[in-house]
Design a protein around this motif. Structure first.
Motif, PDB file in Angstrom:
ATOM      1  N   LEU A  83     -19.954   0.979 111.857  1.00  0.00           N
ATOM      2  CA  LEU A  83     -19.399   2.331 111.965  1.00  0.00           C
ATOM      3  C   LEU A  83     -17.873   2.289 112.012  1.00  0.00           C
ATOM      4  N   GLN A  84     -17.311   1.236 112.600  1.00  0.00           N
ATOM      5  CA  GLN A  84     -15.851   1.109 112.655  1.00  0.00           C
ATOM      6  C   GLN A  84     -15.276   0.918 111.262  1.00  0.00           C
ATOM      7  N   SER A  85     -15.937   0.121 110.427  1.00  0.00           N
ATOM      8  CA  SER A  85     -15.415  -0.083 109.067  1.00  0.00           C
ATOM      9  C   SER A  85     -15.493   1.216 108.264  1.00  0.00           C
TER      10      SER A  85
ATOM     11  N   SER B 299     -21.273   9.054 116.011  1.00  0.00           N
ATOM     12  CA  SER B 299     -22.644   9.000 115.507  1.00  0.00           C
ATOM     13  C   SER B 299     -23.281   7.675 115.897  1.00  0.00           C
ATOM     14  N   ASP B 300     -24.593   7.677 116.059  1.00  0.00           N
ATOM     15  CA  ASP B 300     -25.279   6.408 116.294  1.00  0.00           C
ATOM     16  C   ASP B 300     -25.599   5.729 114.969  1.00  0.00           C
ATOM     17  N   CYS B 301     -25.757   6.525 113.928  1.00  0.00           N
ATOM     18  CA  CYS B 301     -26.105   5.990 112.623  1.00  0.00           C
ATOM     19  C   CYS B 301     -25.524   6.911 111.551  1.00  0.00           C
TER      20      CYS B 301
ATOM     21  N   LEU C  89     -22.610  11.441 102.966  1.00  0.00           N
ATOM     22  CA  LEU C  89     -22.965  10.721 104.187  1.00  0.00           C
ATOM     23  C   LEU C  89     -23.921  11.573 105.008  1.00  0.00           C
ATOM     24  N   PHE C  90     -24.902  10.921 105.615  1.00  0.00           N
ATOM     25  CA  PHE C  90     -25.871  11.588 106.477  1.00  0.00           C
ATOM     26  C   PHE C  90     -25.640  11.070 107.892  1.00  0.00           C
ATOM     27  N   TYR C  91     -25.026  11.916 108.729  1.00  0.00           N
ATOM     28  CA  TYR C  91     -24.703  11.564 110.106  1.00  0.00           C
ATOM     29  C   TYR C  91     -25.904  11.828 111.000  1.00  0.00           C
ATOM     30  N   MET C  92     -26.154  10.924 111.962  1.00  0.00           N
ATOM     31  CA  MET C  92     -27.297  11.062 112.862  1.00  0.00           C
ATOM     32  C   MET C  92     -26.904  10.730 114.301  1.00  0.00           C
TER      33      MET C  92
END
Length: 189
Positions: A60-62, A95-97, A164-167
């Motif tokens: 997620l950081q990248s 986001s977690d994913c 992008l699909f944020y979850m």
């Protein structure tokens, strides 16, 4: 199958944004179920054009770095907003994913491209409904930065990124939906 449960699930699906996510991990088996349900979307000629890249944990950081740097490098100085830069940078980290939604074009081009885009959109709807069923907030975003992320995403020939699909889990109550009556959009012939 219970039609009432399906009707309720469809009507409860909402865009839930990362600023509403709480720090609660999504189990890998749930993400796998979200993706498996995406895999059952309708698609013409069984091209199964959807492709996904999963960002969790350190990845997620990248993604955050890429999106923030793209914004900084592609925004004229007079339009640059420190607030938007920070929001762009923080969205993946809240986001977690995050799933990059990609489409692999049929190499034979045996059907119109819009049909494959529509198939990917159906896959995303299955993902969204699955997230809703698990109490996971999600939303599909398609900023220019990710649409132009061919190198960052290491896309194959004929592959496009559609967003992008944020979850993430959230603590929001069920939000009321807003739709105008279907009768305003239908003509019986």
């Amino acid at each position: 199958m219970d039609a009432a449960l399906l009707n309720d699930l469809i009507r409860k699906r909402r865009s839930i944004f990362p600023e509403s996510y709480i720090e609660k991990p999504i189990e890998k088996k749930i993400i796998e179920q979200v993706l498996e349900n995406a895999n059952w979307a309708p698609n013409h000629k069984l091209t199964e054009p959807w492709r996904f890249r999963i960002y969790q944990g350190k990845a997620l950081q990248s993604l955050s770095d890429y999106l923030a740097n793209w914004y900084r490098e592609n925004t004229p100085p007079e339009q640059f907003s420190a607030k938007k830069y920070e929001k762009t940078q923080n969205k993946p980290l809240r986001s977690d994913c995050v799933i990059a939604i990609c489409m692999q074009r049929d190499p034979k081009e045996s059907l119109p491209e819009w049909e494959e885009v529509a198939a990917v959109a159906c896959a995303v709807q299955n993902m969204w409904l699955t997230c809703t069923a698990y109490g996971i907030g999600s939303y599909w975003s398609s900023p220019r930065s990710i649409i132009e992320a061919r190198e960052f995403l290491d896309l194959a020939d004929g592959e496009l990124c559609l967003g992008l699909f944020y979850m993430g889990y959230h603590a929001l109550p069920d939000l009321p939906g807003r739709r105008s009556p279907i009768e305003e959009k239908v003509t019986w012939v």
